[in-house]
Design a protein around this motif. Sequence first.
Motif, PDB file in Angstrom:
ATOM      1  N   ASN A 189       3.020   6.113  -0.991  1.00 51.23           N
ATOM      2  CA  ASN A 189       2.781   7.513  -1.325  1.00 51.23           C
ATOM      3  C   ASN A 189       1.373   7.912  -0.908  1.00 51.23           C
ATOM      4  OD1 ASN A 189       4.836   6.473  -3.527  1.00 51.23           O
ATOM      5  ND2 ASN A 189       5.122   8.658  -3.273  1.00 51.23           N
ATOM      6  N   ASP A 190       1.256   9.063  -0.270  1.00 52.31           N
ATOM      7  CA  ASP A 190      -0.051   9.603   0.084  1.00 52.31           C
ATOM      8  C   ASP A 190      -0.622  10.302  -1.133  1.00 52.31           C
ATOM      9  OD1 ASP A 190      -0.014   8.789   2.744  1.00 52.31           O
ATOM     10  OD2 ASP A 190       1.077  10.572   3.371  1.00 52.31           O
ATOM     11  N   ILE A 191      -1.831   9.937  -1.493  1.00 55.03           N
ATOM     12  CA  ILE A 191      -2.496  10.584  -2.619  1.00 55.03           C
ATOM     13  C   ILE A 191      -3.770  11.209  -2.086  1.00 55.03           C
ATOM     14  CG2 ILE A 191      -3.633  10.221  -4.833  1.00 55.03           C
ATOM     15  CD1 ILE A 191      -1.515   8.186  -5.468  1.00 55.03           C
ATOM     16  N   VAL A 192      -3.899  12.508  -2.301  1.00 59.68           N
ATOM     17  CA  VAL A 192      -5.053  13.246  -1.812  1.00 59.68           C
ATOM     18  C   VAL A 192      -6.193  13.102  -2.813  1.00 59.68           C
ATOM     19  CG1 VAL A 192      -5.911  15.514  -1.156  1.00 59.68           C
ATOM     20  CG2 VAL A 192      -3.561  14.870  -0.603  1.00 59.68           C
ATOM     21  N   GLY A 193      -7.365  12.831  -2.294  1.00 61.31           N
ATOM     22  CA  GLY A 193      -8.535  12.695  -3.153  1.00 61.31           C
ATOM     23  C   GLY A 193      -8.715  11.263  -3.621  1.00 61.31           C
ATOM     24  N   THR A 194      -9.616  11.094  -4.573  1.00 62.79           N
ATOM     25  CA  THR A 194      -9.908   9.773  -5.116  1.00 62.79           C
ATOM     26  C   THR A 194      -8.933   9.447  -6.227  1.00 62.79           C
ATOM     27  OG1 THR A 194     -12.246  10.065  -4.584  1.00 62.79           O
ATOM     28  CG2 THR A 194     -11.703   8.361  -6.189  1.00 62.79           C
ATOM     29  N   PHE A 195      -8.295   8.313  -6.111  1.00 61.80           N
ATOM     30  CA  PHE A 195      -7.351   7.847  -7.119  1.00 61.80           C
ATOM     31  C   PHE A 195      -7.889   6.518  -7.636  1.00 61.80           C
ATOM     32  CE2 PHE A 195      -3.147   5.769  -8.148  1.00 61.80           C
ATOM     33  CZ  PHE A 195      -2.886   6.547  -9.268  1.00 61.80           C
ATOM     34  N   ARG A 196      -8.438   6.532  -8.803  1.00 59.10           N
ATOM     35  CA  ARG A 196      -9.179   5.397  -9.334  1.00 59.10           C
ATOM     36  C   ARG A 196      -8.409   4.067  -9.339  1.00 59.10           C
ATOM     37  NH1 ARG A 196     -12.632   5.216 -14.935  1.00 59.10           N
ATOM     38  NH2 ARG A 196     -13.789   3.366 -14.342  1.00 59.10           N
ATOM     39  N   PRO A 197      -7.138   4.032  -9.738  1.00 57.12           N
ATOM     40  CA  PRO A 197      -6.449   2.735  -9.764  1.00 57.12           C
ATOM     41  C   PRO A 197      -6.208   2.112  -8.393  1.00 57.12           C
ATOM     42  CG  PRO A 197      -5.273   4.355 -11.098  1.00 57.12           C
ATOM     43  CD  PRO A 197      -6.318   5.093 -10.327  1.00 57.12           C
ATOM     44  N   CYS A 198      -6.275   2.930  -7.339  1.00 54.65           N
ATOM     45  CA  CYS A 198      -5.898   2.414  -6.018  1.00 54.65           C
ATOM     46  C   CYS A 198      -6.605   3.243  -4.946  1.00 54.65           C
ATOM     47  CB  CYS A 198      -4.376   2.503  -5.875  1.00 54.65           C
ATOM     48  SG  CYS A 198      -3.659   1.537  -4.553  1.00 54.65           S
ATOM     49  N   ARG A 199      -7.690   2.718  -4.417  1.00 56.81           N
ATOM     50  CA  ARG A 199      -8.484   3.451  -3.417  1.00 56.81           C
ATOM     51  C   ARG A 199      -8.232   2.913  -2.011  1.00 56.81           C
ATOM     52  NH1 ARG A 199     -14.027   4.638  -6.679  1.00 56.81           N
ATOM     53  NH2 ARG A 199     -13.021   4.791  -8.693  1.00 56.81           N
ATOM     54  N   ASN A 200      -8.670   3.628  -1.027  1.00 64.80           N
ATOM     55  CA  ASN A 200      -8.605   3.201   0.378  1.00 64.80           C
ATOM     56  C   ASN A 200      -7.191   2.855   0.843  1.00 64.80           C
ATOM     57  OD1 ASN A 200     -11.437   3.395   0.434  1.00 64.80           O
ATOM     58  ND2 ASN A 200     -11.645   1.283  -0.230  1.00 64.80           N
ATOM     59  N   SER A 201      -6.377   3.885   1.056  1.00 65.20           N
ATOM     60  CA  SER A 201      -4.985   3.657   1.436  1.00 65.20           C
ATOM     61  C   SER A 201      -4.723   3.704   2.943  1.00 65.20           C
ATOM     62  CB  SER A 201      -4.083   4.685   0.739  1.00 65.20           C
ATOM     63  OG  SER A 201      -4.412   5.982   1.174  1.00 65.20           O
ATOM     64  N   THR A 202      -5.726   4.015   3.747  1.00 68.85           N
ATOM     65  CA  THR A 202      -5.519   4.095   5.197  1.00 68.85           C
ATOM     66  C   THR A 202      -6.571   3.287   5.949  1.00 68.85           C
ATOM     67  OG1 THR A 202      -6.874   6.093   5.355  1.00 68.85           O
ATOM     68  CG2 THR A 202      -4.501   6.409   5.074  1.00 68.85           C
ATOM     69  N   LEU A 203      -6.204   2.869   7.162  1.00 70.62           N
ATOM     70  CA  LEU A 203      -7.173   2.162   7.990  1.00 70.62           C
ATOM     71  C   LEU A 203      -8.332   3.096   8.316  1.00 70.62           C
ATOM     72  CD1 LEU A 203      -4.849   0.287  10.517  1.00 70.62           C
ATOM     73  CD2 LEU A 203      -6.149  -0.698   8.634  1.00 70.62           C
ATOM     74  N   PRO A 204      -9.534   2.548   8.456  1.00 71.62           N
ATOM     75  CA  PRO A 204     -10.689   3.389   8.813  1.00 71.62           C
ATOM     76  C   PRO A 204     -10.478   4.070  10.159  1.00 71.62           C
ATOM     77  CG  PRO A 204     -11.358   1.122   8.332  1.00 71.62           C
ATOM     78  CD  PRO A 204      -9.869   1.143   8.334  1.00 71.62           C
ATOM     79  N   LYS A 205     -11.197   5.174  10.375  1.00 74.48           N
ATOM     80  CA  LYS A 205     -11.079   5.913  11.639  1.00 74.48           C
ATOM     81  C   LYS A 205     -11.471   5.047  12.832  1.00 74.48           C
ATOM     82  CE  LYS A 205     -11.500  10.489   9.703  1.00 74.48           C
ATOM     83  NZ  LYS A 205     -12.242  11.731   9.615  1.00 74.48           N
TER      84      LYS A 205
END
Length: 191
Positions: free
Chosen positions: A135-151
Amino acid sequence: MNRLWIAAAAAAALVGGCSSAPDKKSEAVPVPKGFDVPAGVTLTKGGTKLTEDESASVIYQVGTKATSAITVTVAAVRKGSIKKDFTFFSLDDATKASTPFYVDVTVTNEGPAGLGGAALPIFAHDSSNTNLPANDIVGTFRPCRNSTLPKSFLPGATANLCLVYLVPKGKALQSVDLQTGSARDAITWTP
């Protein structure tokens, strides 16, 4: 659609009754034409079953623009709480009844191409034999951060990601699957 090519090395079957563990290193490697597997990288055979903290190396082809070998490790699978973790989200009834799982993944780009911003084909496989996308979560989601590979994700780079999956009510998480072109070739991690 992204294609993921996998090859060589089997692990012990985790399904009841199977007991022998084939050699993880095998030289029969279906590799895309023109791709040279980086030195020191042993590709993982499609269909391999792993447990947390075990790694799989695959060839990851992003459309026609980049092909690189990557090593993926599912470090942990954590069960969350909709009521606690999603307090400030506007959710429909089905989502409110689901169970969140947070999957901590480490990805290393073995080369030769950069894979910045690419989405990884990693799914949650539930007890109804359904593959659920992260699931894509917009913004900061404290339980689970960094969901995509860096640019910028160049050869030699490692990224620690956390992917969010919402498993529907009445279903159980069976595995985390690194999906190839077909479901039977997926590499699976059993939590």
